[in-house]
Structures are given as C-alpha cells and as structure tokens.
Design a protein around this motif. Structure first.
Motif, short mmCIF file in Angstrom:
data_model
loop_
_atom_site.label_atom_id
_atom_site.label_comp_id
_atom_site.label_asym_id
_atom_site.label_seq_id
_atom_site.Cartn_x
_atom_site.Cartn_y
_atom_site.Cartn_z
N HIS B 118 0.84 -1.20 0.00
CA HIS B 118 0.00 0.00 0.00
C HIS B 118 0.87 1.25 0.00
CE1 HIS B 118 -3.05 2.92 1.21
NE2 HIS B 118 -3.96 2.01 0.89
N ALA B 120 0.58 4.02 1.36
CA ALA B 120 0.69 4.72 2.64
C ALA B 120 1.82 4.16 3.49
CB ALA B 120 -0.63 4.63 3.41
N ALA B 165 -2.80 -0.89 11.09
CA ALA B 165 -3.91 -0.92 12.04
C ALA B 165 -4.39 0.48 12.37
CB ALA B 165 -3.49 -1.66 13.31
N ALA B 166 -3.46 1.37 12.72
CA ALA B 166 -3.85 2.70 13.19
C ALA B 166 -4.48 3.54 12.09
CB ALA B 166 -2.65 3.42 13.79
N ALA B 167 -3.92 3.46 10.90
CA ALA B 167 -4.41 4.32 9.82
C ALA B 167 -5.55 3.67 9.04
CB ALA B 167 -3.26 4.67 8.86
N GLY B 168 -5.85 2.42 9.35
CA GLY B 168 -6.98 1.78 8.68
C GLY B 168 -6.70 1.40 7.25
N ILE B 169 -5.52 0.89 6.98
CA ILE B 169 -5.23 0.40 5.63
C ILE B 169 -6.05 -0.87 5.44
CG2 ILE B 169 -3.45 -0.65 4.18
CD1 ILE B 169 -1.46 1.32 5.36
N PRO B 170 -6.91 -0.88 4.42
CA PRO B 170 -7.85 -2.00 4.31
C PRO B 170 -7.18 -3.26 3.75
CG PRO B 170 -8.17 -0.48 2.49
CD PRO B 170 -7.10 0.11 3.35
N ARG B 172 -7.65 -5.65 1.34
CA ARG B 172 -8.50 -5.95 0.20
C ARG B 172 -7.75 -5.74 -1.10
NH1 ARG B 172 -12.29 -0.59 -0.73
NH2 ARG B 172 -10.53 0.81 -1.15
N ARG B 182 -2.07 0.63 -8.27
CA ARG B 182 -1.69 -0.20 -7.14
C ARG B 182 -0.91 -1.42 -7.60
NH1 ARG B 182 -4.65 0.17 -2.54
NH2 ARG B 182 -3.12 -1.35 -1.83
#
Lengths: 113, 396
Positions: B118, B120, B165-170, B172, B182
């Motif tokens: 990802h 991010a 976890a903290a930033a909510g990387i999905p 999927r 991507r």
C-alpha cells in the motif's frame, strides 16, 4: 475509523486564481462539509491572525504569528469518519488545496480509552 | 519458520495463504503471523511421521485459528483491542488438530500482497512486509539481505503493522479504478527485491521470481505481471556469465554456455504467449522483450533500438534513452549515437560517461575517450567495474 484531514495550502495559491475559480474553490470546500461521514471541521483565519503561546520556566509567553514559518500554511481541517484509509484518501483528494500546490495530511484520531 | 525437511516445499508455498487467511479472519498481522508460526511448527513435528494432510492449508489454518483464539482468551486486553471478544466466546467445538474444517479456505494472497504494498507504507516497509508475510522469509534473512540489523528490520516491520492498524489500511484487492496504479506499486516492490538480490543476495532474486510466479497465477489477465516475470527470468539466466572470476564480462563477450537456457526458454515462452496486439505492452513487458532479443545468436539492434524508443516514450527516462543510444550505435554507428548521448542530462551517472567513452573510442577520439573513462572511473562503485574501466583507459 475517525480521521483528521489537515489542509495545508500553498501560500498565494488561491490568491492567484481568478474570481470565478476562487468562488468554485470555496463552493467545493463548503460542499465537503456535507459529505456523508464528515463530522466536523473548520476553516482557519490566515497565519497573520495567529497567536503563539509557550510556557517557559513557568512564564506564559505570547507572540504574534504562527508557530513555524513554513512553506505551507494550515488553512483548516475536516473531521471525517471512514471505513478505511482509502476512503479517507478519496475525500482528501477532493480538497482543493491538494491540487493547488498544497497537501492534505490524514491523521487517524486516537480513540478515547 | 520450518525445518529443512521434505515438507519444506509445502511450507514455503502455503505460508502466505495461511497468513492471509488469518489476517482476514482476525484483522491483525502479528496475531496472524504468530499463530501461523505455531501451526507450522506443529506441522513440522507431525507431518514427517503422519504424512502431509490432504488439505494442508485447511489443516494449518484450523490449527492456527485455534492457537490464536486460545491466545485471545488468555489476553483479554489484546482481544478487546482487536474487538474480537465475540470470536473468543465462540465455543471450542472440540475438534482435534487433525479434524479439519472442510470448507475451503479462500485464497486471499492478493489481498495480502496489495496490503503489504500500500502506498501509505514507506517503500522499505513495503519490501520488508512483502518478504516477511508473502515470501515467508525470516526477519534475520531479510535483515542480512538488506544489510541492516535484525533489530532495525523488526522495528521497520512493527511500525508498518502498527500503521496498517492505526491508519486503517484495508485488507482488500483495490477496486478496478485504483488497480492499475496499485498493481504498478506491487510490481515495483517485486522488481526492487529482484534488483537488490541480483548482485548481492541471490536468494532475494529467487524470491522475487517466486513472487512473480505467484502473482502471475493470481492475476492471469495482467500482461505486465507476466512481463515482469519474463524480465526477471531472462536477467537471472545470465547471472552466472556476468563475471569471470572477479572480472566483469560484457554481454557480447559472455560465455553463452553459462547461461541458464531453461530460464531463457521460460522467459521467451511467456513473451510468445502474450497478445501483443490486444494490449499495448507496458514497461516491464518491453524490457523483457529487449532482454529476450539480447539472448539471440545475432542481435537485432534496430529492433532493440525501436523497443528502447518505445520504452523511453512510456517512462521518459534518460537512462532508457542512453540504452537506446547504445543500440543505435550498433545499428547506425557511433556518431549518430554520440549525438544522442551528448544531449542527455546525466552528469553523475557512471554509465553515461562510460558510454560516451566507448563511442569516442570507436570514433578514434582517444584523448576524449580517456577523459570520459576517467569520469566514469571516478563514479564507479565496485572493484570489478573499476578494474574494467582502468583496463579500458590503459588500452586507449
């Protein structure tokens, strides 16, 4: 998940726009306020209106101006609730500052314990 | 992770599938990895004597899930943090390790790969996470290959997992509109691993090729994935011939009998299987085509130059234009090529100087050639390269 979208603007970027373009930008900022998931936020007065407070050796020191002289100015922020980072990113990409030479910083909000 | 045993191959193949299934189920990388490691350890003890189960993935995931649930029961803080109290409350059905949940475990390796890569996450974190969770390398192995301490690598991994976890990387596969970009990021990570490994750590190059195969199997319609695999195979095939002892050997001088013709055949077959008319070939596919042409007995320089030209259009890279100029030198002579090279802005690039030097040498401009070789020498980074350039200078 809750996020703060911190809007950093390139100094002078909006001033360089035509009247019409500037009005369009303002409309976009306002429209984002009603985006599903948007739970809050605010536009900030420019840095010249800022006041900085520090406490050193028990003394409160108050000065005119922002904390740091930086290339980008924080112009405001949004509070957004999203399923995941990609969702927040998609919203952040629509914030006008991001395409006008500035950037949006996405920070996850700490959940209360 | 696994002991060296006949079952080792099953382990390497199944690690990422098991880890992916557990991350999907529990939503936590660390919990998934630890549980997977425990399940694999049990398998390493049992399978050599009991035999590999019919459904190894099912067995491993079931065993790992039970261990993870046990752990969550003991650690309520962790369980509540992961909001998995409900999962821990679910009654143990009393299944033994060998009674496997027969429902098929979905293959979520693509979800895992895209999460690891990802944007991010910092590039080095993407690489480390991919090697740890998708390739299944031990943290020590990864640290050694990238010349960092094990502690640094562990911190890098830990930070990446915390960020996810903290930033909510999905977890999927990206939606169709985001997929091309991507996927390009995933391919970049794999290619970076390959290049890191190519000179220094051959096991990394091997891992990168393995990752390429996995991705090609999971995304059979993506031409660039197969293009990258072909490119890596074709490069890897020539590795052994690049050095004669400690000395650098140029492509045209390489002992072709030292090339891995099986890999070359596989690379060529991949390219033959692509539909060149249907989709405009991407950068990896074009580079693979060039690499394939370079394995021919007689090199088709005009075609190679044309392919570099197309690649230059796609990437706008001066290095690619430099490589094109080299091909043009072979097809149309050094003067034409030198004119192109002189227009490129690569003053700090070693190979720009060495290319100029070679062209000047061919044009009989010995003094200028020597000066250009000196400039290249000043920027050379390895002993074999330095010796090679010194040799050239002496022969000017």
């Amino acid at each position: 998940m809750r996020y703060a979208l911190l809007v950093y603007q390139k100094p002078g970027a909006e001033e360089a726009l035509s009247q019409e373009e500037r009005e369009q930008v303002i409309r976009e900022y306002l429209a984002l306020r009603t985006e599903p998931g948007m739970t809050g936020g605010a536009a900030l007065h420019p840095p010249e209106m800022a006041t900085t407070v520090r406490v050193q050796d028990g003394k409160v020191i108050v000065t005119d101006g922002p904390f740091a002289d930086s290339k980008e100015i924080i112009g405001g922020f949004y509070l957004f609730e999203a399923d995941n980072l990609d969702h927040a990113t998609a919203i952040a990409a629509r914030i006008p500052a991001a395409r006008l030479g500035g950037s949006v910083e996405i920070r996850p909000i700490v959940s209360p314990p | 992770m696994a002991e060296k045993a006949p079952v080792e191959q099953v382990f390497r193949d199944q690690w990422s599938r098991v880890v992916a299934a557990l991350i999907s189920y529990f939503g936590d990388f660390d919990l998934a990895e630890e549980a997977a490691a425990e399940a694999f350890a049990i398998a390493a003890q049992r399978w050599p004597s009991d035999g590999v189960p019919d459904n190894p993935v099912g067995w491993l995931v079931t065993a790992a899930r039970r261990r993870a649930i046990d752990r969550l029961r003991r650690d309520r803080v962790l369980a509540s943090k992961l909001r998995l109290l409900a999962a821990t409350e679910a009654t143990d059905t009393g299944q033994g390790e060998d009674e496997v949940d027969d429902t098929a475990i979905p293959d979520e390796r693509l979800e895992l790969i895209f999460t690891c890569c990802h944007p991010a996450l910092a590039a080095e974190a993407q690489v480390a996470l991919t090697l740890r969770t998708v390739a299944g390398l031990a943290t020590d192995e990864i640290a050694r290959a990238f010349l960092v301490s094990a502690q640094t690598l562990k911190r890098r991994l830990s930070r990446a997992k915390t960020k996810i976890a903290a930033a909510g990387i999905p977890f999927r596969v990206p939606p169709p509109d985001a997929l091309p970009e991507r996927l390009a990021a995933v391919l970049a990570v794999i290619y970076l691993i390959f290049n890191e490994g190519y000179d220094r750590a051959p096991e990394l190059a091997t891992e990168a090729i393995r990752l390429g195969r996995v991705l090609a199997a999971l995304l059979p319609d993506e031409q660039e994935v197969r293009g990258l695999l072909a490119l890596m195979l074709l490069h890897e095939a020539r590795r052994a011939a690049r050095f004669d002892g400690q000395d650098l050997v140029l492509l045209q001088d390489q002992d072709r009998s030292r090339w891995d013709w099986t890999s070359i055949a596989e690379g060529r077959a991949i390219l033959d299987g692509l539909d060149w008319a249907a989709v405009s070939p991407g950068p990896y596919t074009i580079q693979a085509a060039i690499a394939a042409l370079q394995t021919e007995e007689r090199l088709n320089w005009p075609l190679i130059a044309a392919l570099y030209g197309r690649l230059a259009e796609l990437t706008d890279s001066p290095v690619v234009r430099l490589n094109r100029a080299i091909a043009i030198a072979e097809a149309d002579g050094p003067a034409v090529a030198l004119a192109i090279v002189d227009r490129l802005d690569l003053p700090e690039y070693q190979y720009w100087h060495s290319t100029r030097a070679e062209l000047l040498r061919r044009l009989g401009r010995a003094d200028e050639a020597r000066a250009a070789y000196q400039a290249a020498l000043a920027r050379a980074r390895t002993e074999p390269e330095r010796r090679f350039l010194e040799g050239r200078i002496a022969n000017c």
